[in-house]
Design an enzyme around this catalytic site. Structure first.
Site, short mmCIF file in Angstrom:
data_model
loop_
_atom_site.label_atom_id
_atom_site.label_comp_id
_atom_site.label_asym_id
_atom_site.label_seq_id
_atom_site.Cartn_x
_atom_site.Cartn_y
_atom_site.Cartn_z
N ASP A 1 10.68 3.01 6.49
CA ASP A 1 10.85 1.31 6.44
C ASP A 1 11.94 0.68 6.92
O ASP A 1 13.20 1.28 6.52
CB ASP A 1 10.36 0.96 5.02
CG ASP A 1 9.58 -0.58 4.84
OD1 ASP A 1 8.62 -0.85 4.51
OD2 ASP A 1 10.57 -1.68 5.15
N CYS B 1 -9.72 -2.87 2.23
CA CYS B 1 -10.04 -2.85 0.84
C CYS B 1 -11.51 -3.28 0.56
O CYS B 1 -12.10 -2.92 -0.06
CB CYS B 1 -9.13 -3.41 -0.11
SG CYS B 1 -8.78 -5.52 0.42
N THR B 2 -11.87 -4.74 1.10
CA THR B 2 -13.01 -5.21 1.08
C THR B 2 -14.33 -4.25 1.69
O THR B 2 -15.24 -4.22 0.92
CB THR B 2 -13.15 -6.59 1.59
OG1 THR B 2 -12.39 -7.12 0.91
CG2 THR B 2 -14.51 -7.28 1.15
N HIS C 1 -11.46 -13.04 -3.38
CA HIS C 1 -10.34 -12.29 -3.18
C HIS C 1 -8.85 -12.79 -3.45
O HIS C 1 -8.63 -13.78 -3.57
CB HIS C 1 -10.41 -11.95 -1.41
CG HIS C 1 -9.43 -10.62 -1.35
ND1 HIS C 1 -8.15 -10.63 -1.47
CD2 HIS C 1 -9.85 -9.57 -0.72
CE1 HIS C 1 -7.77 -9.29 -1.00
NE2 HIS C 1 -8.88 -8.75 -0.62
N ILE D 1 0.71 -1.06 0.16
CA ILE D 1 0.05 -0.08 -0.22
C ILE D 1 0.90 1.37 -0.10
O ILE D 1 0.69 2.09 -0.78
CB ILE D 1 -0.93 0.05 1.21
CG1 ILE D 1 -1.92 -1.41 1.18
CG2 ILE D 1 -1.87 1.33 1.21
CD1 ILE D 1 -2.83 -1.46 -0.17
N THR E 1 -13.78 -12.54 6.61
CA THR E 1 -13.49 -11.06 6.12
C THR E 1 -13.68 -10.28 7.12
O THR E 1 -14.82 -10.36 7.89
CB THR E 1 -14.06 -10.80 4.83
OG1 THR E 1 -13.90 -9.53 4.46
CG2 THR E 1 -15.55 -11.06 4.84
N ARG F 1 -6.06 -20.86 6.02
CA ARG F 1 -5.34 -20.02 5.54
C ARG F 1 -3.60 -20.66 5.72
O ARG F 1 -2.94 -19.76 5.44
CB ARG F 1 -5.36 -18.81 6.42
CG ARG F 1 -6.85 -17.91 6.36
CD ARG F 1 -6.69 -17.29 4.94
NE ARG F 1 -5.89 -16.16 5.20
CZ ARG F 1 -6.33 -14.82 5.72
NH1 ARG F 1 -7.99 -14.83 5.91
NH2 ARG F 1 -5.85 -13.48 5.80
N ASN G 1 -7.82 -4.39 -5.01
CA ASN G 1 -7.74 -4.32 -3.71
C ASN G 1 -6.58 -3.43 -3.14
O ASN G 1 -6.62 -2.78 -2.20
CB ASN G 1 -7.90 -5.61 -3.08
CG ASN G 1 -6.88 -6.41 -3.75
OD1 ASN G 1 -7.28 -7.04 -4.97
ND2 ASN G 1 -5.84 -6.89 -3.14
N SER H 1 -3.79 2.37 7.15
CA SER H 1 -4.02 1.56 6.21
C SER H 1 -4.85 0.16 6.48
O SER H 1 -4.20 -0.93 5.82
CB SER H 1 -2.93 1.40 5.11
OG SER H 1 -1.80 0.67 5.71
N THR I 1 -2.80 -12.70 -0.92
CA THR I 1 -2.20 -11.45 -0.31
C THR I 1 -0.94 -12.08 0.73
O THR I 1 -0.62 -13.47 0.79
CB THR I 1 -3.01 -10.56 0.77
OG1 THR I 1 -3.50 -11.37 1.89
CG2 THR I 1 -4.12 -10.20 -0.14
#
Length: 327
Positions: free
Chosen positions: A35, A149-150, A176, A11, A207, A194, A310, A119, A179
Site C-alpha cells: 500500500d 458487495c451489492t 446502503h 477490504i 448501483t 453524490r 457490505n 475486489s 462509503t
C-alpha cells in the site's frame, strides 16, 4: 494457499482480519501487503477500526514488517506492484480499487502471482464471479472480478427466489451505508446527488449491481431493475426486492420454501428476529433474509428484505473465490 494483498484499505484490512481470526483463514498464508500509505499508518488502521473495533490480539511494527499475534507480514509501499517479487503467490488480492484497465489488472501476474482477484467490478477481468451463483464460470481464469458487495447480496437472493418460485420481473432497492466514494460534507463530484454530505442525508443514486446481475445471471437478463439509497450509517446495508412471481403462492408456503432453500445455501442466512442493521455487523453471509419483513401481496407479488455487511460479507466472498480459483 499463499496470497498477497495489494491495497490495504477497507477490504484489504477486513480480509486480513478474517484470515487471522476466523476458520475461513485456515491454511492461508499472507506473504505480503502493499500500500502506498506509510507502514505506521497501515499498522494503526489495522489495529484500530471504527467499524469492527480494535483488533483482538497483538499488533506491532518492526522494521517495515507487520507483526500480528506472532505472524510476520512484509509491508511494502510500491506504487507499481510489478516492482514486487510475487513468485509463489497463488492469488493476489487486488484491493486498490483502481484495477480497471488490462494494464493495471495484469501487474500482479507480471510480478509473479499465479492469479489476480479484484475486489470490485472491473472491465479488465476475464470473468466476473459471485460465489455460490456462477463460480463454476471460473474455469481457469487468471484475472477475476469479485463483483460488488451489492451484487453478491442481490444475485444470491434473486437466484434463490427464481429457483423456488420463478421471477417474471423485479425491482431492487439497496439501502446502503455511506462509503469513501462519498464526501462527508458537500463537495463537488461528477454526480450532483453524490456531491452531498454522505453523513448528513439519504442520497438516491445508482448501483453497479444492476449491470452485473445480467452478467452473473444471464437467464434473468432484463428482468431485474434497481437503484440505491445511500444512508447515514457506517456499516451494514440492506436489499429490498419486490418481485412478480411466475406462479401463485400462499404466503406461509412460500416462506417455508424460501427458508428451507436459504438454510441450505453456502452464502445466504435467514433470521426470524426483528433485527436492526447494527445487529448484523461482521456477519459473513452475502445476505441474511429477514423473515419479519418478507410478505406477499396477493398470490404473485413478493416483497423480500435482507441485510448484508457490505465489508465483512464481501471480504468473506473474496476468500471463498480465492480458494475456488485454485486447481
Amino acid at each position: 494457499m499463499k496470497i498477497a494483498i495489494n491495497g490495504f484499505g477497507r477490504i484489504g484490512r477486513t480480509i486480513l482480519r478474517q484470515i487471522l481470526t476466523s476458520p475461513r483463514g485456515s491454511g492461508i498464508e499472507v506473504v505480503c501487503i502493499n500500500d502506498i500509505t506509510d507502514a505506521e499508518m497501515c499498522a494503526y488502521l489495522f489495529q484500530y477500526d471504527s467499524t469492527f473495533g480494535p483488533y483482538p490480539g497483538e499488533v506491532s511494527l518492526e522494521a517495515g514488517t507487520l507483526c500480528v499475534d506472532g505472524r510476520q507480514i512484509a509491508l511494502h509501499q510500491e506504487a507499481n506492484v510489478t516492482n514486487l517479487d510475487l513468485a509463489g503467490v497463488d492469488v493476489l488480492m487486488e484491493c486498490t480499487g483502481i484495477a480497471r484497465t488490462t494494464d493495471l489488472a495484469q501487474r500482479g501476474l507480471t510480478a509473479g502471482a499465479r492469479k489476480v482477484l479484484i475486489s470490485g467490478p472491473s472491465p479488465a477481468a476475464e470473468v466476473t464471479v459471485v460465489y455460490g451463483v456462477n463460480d463454476a464460470d471460473l474455469a481457469g481464469a487468471k484475472i477475476v472480478s469479485n463483483a460488488s458487495c451489492t451484487t453478491n447480496a442481490v444475485a444470491g437472493l434473486v437466484q434463490l427466489v427464481d429457483a423456488v418460485a420463478g421471477i417474471e420481473a423485479g425491482h431492487m432497492t439497496t439501502i446502503h451505508c455511506y462509503t469513501n466514494s462519498q464526501p462527508m460534507v458537500d463537495t463537488p463530484r461528477g454526480d450532483f446527488a453524490r456531491s452531498r454530505g454522505g453523513a448528513q442525508s439519504m442520497v438516491p443514486t445508482t448501483t453497479s449491481a444492476m449491470h452485473l446481475i445480467d452478467v452473473v445471471l444471464p437467464r434473468l437478463k432484463g428482468r431485474i431493475s434497481g437503484a440505491a439509497v445511500r444512508v447515514p450509517t457506517a456499516s451494514v446495508s440492506a436489499v429490498d426486492l419486490v418481485a412478480t412471481l411466475q406462479s401463485e403462492w400462499d404466503q406461509s408456503d412460500l416462506l417455508m420454501a424460501l427458508k428451507a432453500s436459504a438454510n441450505g445455501s453456502p452464502i445466504l442466512g435467514w433470521t426470524e428476529q426483528p433485527l436492526v442493521s447494527s445487529d448484523l455487523r461482521a456477519r459473513p453471509e452475502s445476505l441474511i433474509i429477514a423473515a419479519p419483513e418478507t410478505r406477499m401481496v396477493g398470490t404473485q407479488q413478493l416483497r423480500i428484505f435482507g441485510w448484508y455487511d457490505n465489508e465483512w460479507g464481501f471480504s468473506a466472498r473474496m476468500l471463498d473465490v480465492a480458494r475456488a480459483m485454485q486447481p
